[in-house]
Write a protein that holds these residues in place. Structure first.
Motif, short mmCIF file in Angstrom:
data_model
loop_
_atom_site.label_atom_id
_atom_site.label_comp_id
_atom_site.label_asym_id
_atom_site.label_seq_id
_atom_site.Cartn_x
_atom_site.Cartn_y
_atom_site.Cartn_z
N UNK A 14 0.84 -1.20 0.00
CA UNK A 14 0.00 0.00 0.00
C UNK A 14 0.87 1.24 0.00
N UNK A 15 1.88 1.26 -0.85
CA UNK A 15 2.77 2.41 -0.92
C UNK A 15 2.11 3.63 -1.53
N UNK A 16 2.82 4.76 -1.48
CA UNK A 16 2.27 6.01 -1.98
C UNK A 16 2.01 5.97 -3.49
N UNK A 17 2.77 5.17 -4.21
CA UNK A 17 2.61 5.11 -5.66
C UNK A 17 1.48 4.21 -6.12
N UNK A 18 0.82 3.52 -5.18
CA UNK A 18 -0.25 2.59 -5.55
C UNK A 18 -1.57 3.36 -5.68
N UNK A 19 -2.24 3.20 -6.82
CA UNK A 19 -3.54 3.81 -7.07
C UNK A 19 -4.56 2.70 -7.27
N UNK A 20 -5.73 2.85 -6.63
CA UNK A 20 -6.77 1.83 -6.75
C UNK A 20 -8.14 2.48 -6.76
N UNK A 21 -9.00 2.03 -7.65
CA UNK A 21 -10.38 2.53 -7.72
C UNK A 21 -11.33 1.33 -7.77
N UNK A 22 -12.53 1.55 -7.31
CA UNK A 22 -13.54 0.50 -7.26
C UNK A 22 -13.95 0.09 -8.68
N UNK A 23 -14.14 -1.21 -8.85
CA UNK A 23 -14.57 -1.75 -10.15
C UNK A 23 -15.59 -2.85 -9.91
N UNK A 24 -16.17 -3.32 -10.97
CA UNK A 24 -17.18 -4.38 -10.86
C UNK A 24 -16.52 -5.69 -10.43
N UNK A 25 -17.19 -6.41 -9.55
CA UNK A 25 -16.71 -7.72 -9.13
C UNK A 25 -17.24 -8.81 -10.05
N UNK A 26 -17.08 -10.06 -9.64
CA UNK A 26 -17.55 -11.20 -10.42
C UNK A 26 -18.08 -12.25 -9.47
N UNK A 27 -19.14 -12.93 -9.87
CA UNK A 27 -19.66 -14.04 -9.07
C UNK A 27 -18.71 -15.23 -9.17
N UNK A 28 -18.82 -16.13 -8.20
CA UNK A 28 -17.94 -17.29 -8.21
C UNK A 28 -18.18 -18.19 -9.42
N UNK A 29 -19.31 -18.03 -10.06
CA UNK A 29 -19.64 -18.84 -11.23
C UNK A 29 -19.29 -18.15 -12.54
N UNK A 30 -18.71 -16.95 -12.45
CA UNK A 30 -18.38 -16.17 -13.63
C UNK A 30 -16.87 -16.15 -13.86
N UNK A 31 -16.49 -15.82 -15.09
CA UNK A 31 -15.09 -15.65 -15.43
C UNK A 31 -14.59 -14.36 -14.76
N UNK A 32 -13.38 -14.33 -14.16
CA UNK A 32 -12.37 -15.39 -14.16
C UNK A 32 -12.40 -16.28 -12.92
N UNK A 33 -13.32 -15.99 -11.95
CA UNK A 33 -13.30 -16.73 -10.69
C UNK A 33 -13.71 -18.18 -10.85
N UNK A 34 -14.59 -18.46 -11.78
CA UNK A 34 -15.08 -19.84 -11.96
C UNK A 34 -13.95 -20.81 -12.25
#
Length: 609
Positions: free
Chosen positions: A330-350
């Motif tokens: 979690x350094x100062x150079x790390x940038x993160x924004x919220x995005x859509x998740x995926x169900x366990x039955x969907x790609x790529x989690x499935x």
């Protein structure tokens, strides 16, 4: 007073205070530690005060949370500073980690030395030499001698003086840039203190593993070279490497509670390529903090997601840094924004559930081997589609039996028994719904039968997922309780279910509580060795014979007096037996996860590697 009420004390401080005692006071040290544990304490700022008696106070000054010098412990008695009280307080307090980084290990584990929220990537150290330096070999020899002394005395005899010798050796190893061996020594001391204090969370098997890790690492320092030496030396800090941009999908969030009083959560996410990563937040606070942190924002970039929300949503990360074991920096150079998740039955989690259970178990064993390289990374999680069969009573309590692919029966257990967490209640509720089909995530438990710590599952109604340590199921969430039940087998199956390997494991574990003398008085063990040989484990039989013979071996001088015991020879035999049983147990565990039609043929292949 408990150890958790005292600030951590640096290992070298404890060793210095104990070494400064006279021989008479050293004999009284263990009794003084016990007596001090019953006295009241008071904390004010960075200072903890212990009332030794009605007129005498003992103070531990811990700026920054750690007692870093011997002068920071003061006593008001007439014998101070040469009194036994200062050393007793240092021995009663937790041993401070050799670095200032916080641990983040699975529930109830011994704390490690790194944080998942390190502010910046650790700088790479200088290239490792081909062989250990003379100073490093001397430090490893000191660690070996201190560890062998613990094995000789056992838990009952490894009092404060023996522990201080181990702490001194750990401090020296840290100065000689041997962090892995030093960390193993601290783990042994922590477990010794837990055992002697009667801590209910203490397990002899944990001390066996820690002691074997200490002796094995110390022994290898003098013989390893090149890349093998780098693995033996280890790293003082977890390295974080740049990983560019990552698209992450939340899997689940688990509470983390350690024996040192730390608490928090760890959220598991998967990258687009199936790689597993974690985002953690662990700090002093215990189970109460673990429950509270779950609803706090993730400390990663500009994301406003809480840990619970991240377990079901997604993140788009740029400038990501990742450690070898998948922890996101979690350094100062790390940038993160919220995005859509995926169900366990969907790609790529499935795709995580498409790998056969036997392959997943083998992968988990490779990445989490008891005596493997801690820097190898990997995950011990398994992703299974199961059908619940019902509850099974065991000697340690009740677990949930389930059937997964290939006809393999898996025993599912709770990650933590603390009633404040939802693990146990959820497991018992699921046990009332046989026939229910679920998609689950669990942590592999190395055992001769398929066993898993249940961490998360799909909701029984098919809507969403359940973090089994944080979310509480209700009876209304379960299907019709009249669903057909399946008979639960009374005993675990698998290739290793009837293996006599436990005969050797029992002698290895028996040494730790009572010391070498416990094996020296056994006498003839030929009946046990014959049974082991009949099972196709000749190496195990030879190790058991050599171990017991070494324990009983005591030479006499020309006057008939017993000579000092050869602690090195016994430690070598014990280490060989401990490492062998661990290797065979892992092989049996991997074979137990094979489909049932192949299970009967698996035992000969793994019986005596």
């Amino acid at each position: 007073m408990t150890a958790a009420q005292l600030p951590p004390v640096a290992p070298e401080v404890t060793a210095t205070l104990v070494e400064g005692l006279s021989p008479r006071l050293r004999k009284r040290l263990d009794a003084s530690v016990t007596k001090l544990g019953s006295r009241p304490t008071h904390r004010e700022g960075d200072t903890v005060t212990i009332a030794v008696d009605d007129e005498t106070e003992l103070r531990l000054h811990a700026p920054g949370g750690v007692v870093a010098t011997a002068d920071a412990i003061t006593c008001g008695c007439l014998l101070a500073p040469a009194c036994v009280h200062r050393a007793a307080a240092a021995c009663a307090a937790p041993a401070a980690a050799l670095t200032q980084e916080l641990a983040d290990r699975p529930t109830r584990a011994v704390p490690g030395h790194a944080s998942a929220t390190d502010p910046s990537p650790a700088p790479e150290s200088a290239s490792t030499p081909e062989v250990a330096s003379p100073a490093q070999r001397a430090a490893s020899d000191a660690l070996w001698s201190a560890g062998a002394a613990v094995l000789e005395a056992g838990v009952d005899g490894a009092g404060a003086v023996t522990q201080s010798a181990l702490l001194r050796a750990a401090h020296t190893a840290r100065l000689r840039h041997l962090p892995r061996a030093a960390g193993a020594a601290l783990s042994v001391v922590t477990l010794l203190r837990a055992a002697r204090a009667g801590d209910p969370s203490y397990r002899t098997a944990d001390l066996v593993t820690a002691l074997a890790e200490l002796l094995g690492t110390a022994h290898r320092v003098g013989t390893a070279s090149g890349a093998d030496l780098a693995a033996v030396i280890g790293r003082a800090r977890r390295p974080y490497s740049p990983d560019g941009s990552l698209r992450l999908y939340g899997l689940f969030t688990e509470p983390v509670v350690t024996d040192s009083g730390h608490g928090g959560v760890r959220t598991w996410v998967a990258a687009s390529d199936g790689r597993l990563c974690t985002v953690g937040d662990v700090a002093p606070g215990g189970v109460g903090r673990a429950l509270g942190v779950a609803d706090r924002a993730v400390r990663l970039g500009d994301s406003a997601l809480t840990h619970r929300e991240l377990g079901r949503a997604g993140l788009a990360v740029s400038g990501a840094t990742v450690s070898p074991d998948g922890r996101l920096g979690a350094g100062k150079g790390v940038k993160a924004v919220t995005a859509r998740g995926a169900a366990w039955t969907e790609v790529p989690l499935a795709a995580l559930w498409e790998t056969p259970p036997s392959e997943q178990a083998a992968r988990a064993l490779r990445s989490t081997s008891r005596y493997g390289d801690p820097e190898r990374g990997g995950s011990d999680l398994l992703f299974l589609d199961v059908e619940l069969l019902g509850a099974v009573r065991e000697s340690g309590g009740i677990c949930l039996l389930a059937l997964c692919e290939g006809g393999v029966s898996v025993r599912l257990t709770a990650a933590d028994e603390d009633p404040a967490l939802a693990h146990r209640d959820n497991l018992m509720l699921l046990a009332t719904a046989p026939g229910t089909r679920l998609r689950v995530i669990g942590r592999l438990v190395p055992a001769p039968h398929p066993r898993l710590i249940l961490l998360a599952c799909s909701h029984p109604t098919g809507e969403g997922t359940v973090d089994l340590g944080l979310d509480r199921l209700r009876r209304a969430d379960l299907p019709d309780p009249a669903a057909p039940a399946h008979p639960a087998p009374p005993r675990p199956g698998g290739p290793g279910a009837h293996s006599p390997l436990h005969l050797l494991e029992r002698r290895v574990e028996q040494t730790v509580p009572a010391g070498r003398a416990a094996l020296g008085m056994l006498g003839d063990v030929s009946a046990e060795t014959r049974r082991i040989r009949r099972a196709g484990l000749p190496t195990a039989a030879g190790l058991l014979t050599a171990l017991c013979a070494s324990a009983a071996q005591r030479d006499r001088d020309p006057f008939g007096r017993l000579r000092p015991a050869d602690t090195d020879d016994f430690a070598i035999h014990w280490l060989s037996a401990a490492r062998y049983t661990a290797a065979v147990a892992e092989s049996l565990c991997a074979a137990a996860w094979e489909p049932t039609q192949e299970g009967s043929a698996a035992e000969p292949a793994v019986a005596d590697r």
